[in-house]
Enzyme design. Structure first.
Site, PDB file in Angstrom:
ATOM      1  NE  ARG A  16      -1.844  15.088  -1.869  1.00  0.00           N
ATOM      2  CZ  ARG A  16      -0.650  14.692  -2.283  1.00  0.00           C
ATOM      3  NH1 ARG A  16       0.176  14.097  -1.446  1.00  0.00           N
ATOM      4  NH2 ARG A  16      -0.273  14.892  -3.534  1.00  0.00           N
ATOM      5  N   GLY A  17      -5.216  17.975   1.852  1.00  0.00           N
ATOM      6  CA  GLY A  17      -5.164  19.423   1.673  1.00  0.00           C
ATOM      7  C   GLY A  17      -6.521  20.089   1.701  1.00  0.00           C
ATOM      8  CB  ILE A  18      -7.842  22.857  -0.415  1.00  0.00           C
ATOM      9  CG1 ILE A  18      -6.859  23.955  -0.014  1.00  0.00           C
ATOM     10  CG2 ILE A  18      -9.212  23.450  -0.746  1.00  0.00           C
ATOM     11  CD1 ILE A  18      -6.488  24.897  -1.144  1.00  0.00           C
ATOM     12  CG  ASN A  90      -9.703  21.113  -4.435  1.00  0.00           C
ATOM     13  OD1 ASN A  90      -9.377  22.296  -4.364  1.00  0.00           O
ATOM     14  ND2 ASN A  90      -9.098  20.167  -3.738  1.00  0.00           N
ATOM     15  CE1 TYR A 157      -1.557  25.080 -10.551  1.00  0.00           C
ATOM     16  CE2 TYR A 157      -1.213  27.337  -9.780  1.00  0.00           C
ATOM     17  CZ  TYR A 157      -1.770  26.080  -9.600  1.00  0.00           C
ATOM     18  OH  TYR A 157      -2.547  25.820  -8.495  1.00  0.00           O
ATOM     19  CE  LYS A 161      -5.189  25.750 -10.437  1.00  0.00           C
ATOM     20  NZ  LYS A 161      -6.260  24.920  -9.848  1.00  0.00           N
ATOM     21  CB  THR A 192      -1.878  21.895   1.545  1.00  0.00           C
ATOM     22  OG1 THR A 192      -0.799  22.075   0.616  1.00  0.00           O
ATOM     23  CG2 THR A 192      -3.008  22.860   1.213  1.00  0.00           C
TER      24      THR A 192
END
Length: 252
Positions: A16-18, A90, A157, A161, A192
């Site tokens: 889903r999403g990106i 991803n 987070y 990242k 998203t």
């Protein structure tokens, strides 16, 4: 874009999403796509939609935090299509309970590292040997604008990242001469499906006010950038961190 027809790539986190938007865009450009996700039913629906439109895609269960699962999706790509030309790593998550550095539980930090750092490391270990055997390829990692923004409300987070940037630059520097390119995309506020569930209307309004643009991001915006980096048009881009955010965060 040039040079994507018949190329083979993995989209990890493509249900889903990106990830889903990227899988669809890559297939539109002629690539064969292996979609990996824990949400296998949704990943299969994306693959079936691609196939119904004349593209080539298969869905594979993927636990990105497992070395065995990462190795298996690469094996499936080679089994299904004969090679591996790019890997879009991803995966993201683990934000529940992630607050400031004095109050973030260690178990939340550990989960964030597993999803947001370890998964990309394991993807690299699985994909790189296959790419090197065939003369090179492209590793494309999804990070976040949070890695550079300095959020007062969140610590794990952004930390985890940021580590992706170091990984990509390491891969670019170590194996660039052998035909491997490694780059990072940092999305801004992208609407998203998950964002639609979790973001309040007030948050969206504030986000739009903060961006020097007429709208917030769409998954297709990130998909276009990833597709460029996977293509021959992007072959002179290596070791870079791209902020695709409508201008919210401006970086040299």
């Amino acid at each position: 874009m040039r040079g994507l027809k018949d190329k083979v790539g993995v989209v990890a986190g493509g249900a889903r999403g990106i990830g889903a938007a990227t899988a669809r865009r890559l297939a539109e450009e002629g690539a064969c796509v292996v979609i990996g996700d824990l949400l296998l039913d949704l990943a299969q629906a994306v693959a079936e939609d691609i196939a119904a439109k004349g593209g080539r895609a298969v869905a594979v269960p993927l636990d990105g935090t497992s070395a065995e699962s990462q190795a298996e999706i690469v094996r499936k790509a080679v089994e299904a299509y004969g090679r591996l030309d790019f890997y879009h790593s991803n995966l993201a998550g683990g934000t529940d309970g992630d607050i400031d550095a004095l109050n973030c539980p260690v178990e939340v930090l550990d989960k964030s590292f597993a999803i947001n750092t370890k998964s990309h490391f394991l993807a690299t270990q699985a994909a790189l040997p296959v790419m090197l055997e065939s003369g090179g390829g492209a590793m494309i990692y999804t990070s976040s604008g949070a890695a550079a923004n300095g959020a007062a409300w969140q610590v794990a987070y952004p930390m985890t990242k940021n580590a992706i940037h170091a990984l990509a630059r390491h891969v670019a520097q170590k194996w660039g001469k052998q035909g491997v390119r490694a780059n990072v995309i940092c999305p801004g506020l992208v609407l998203t499906e998950a964002a639609g569930v979790h973001l309040t209307e007030e948050f969206r309004k504030q986000g739009l006010e903060a961006v020097p643009h007429t709208r917030l991001g769409k998954p297709e915006d990130i998909a276009a950038a990833v597709t460029f980096l996977a293509s021959e048009d992007g072959e002179w881009v290596n070791g870079q961190v791209w902020y695709v955010n409508g201008g919210t965060l401006k970086r040299d």
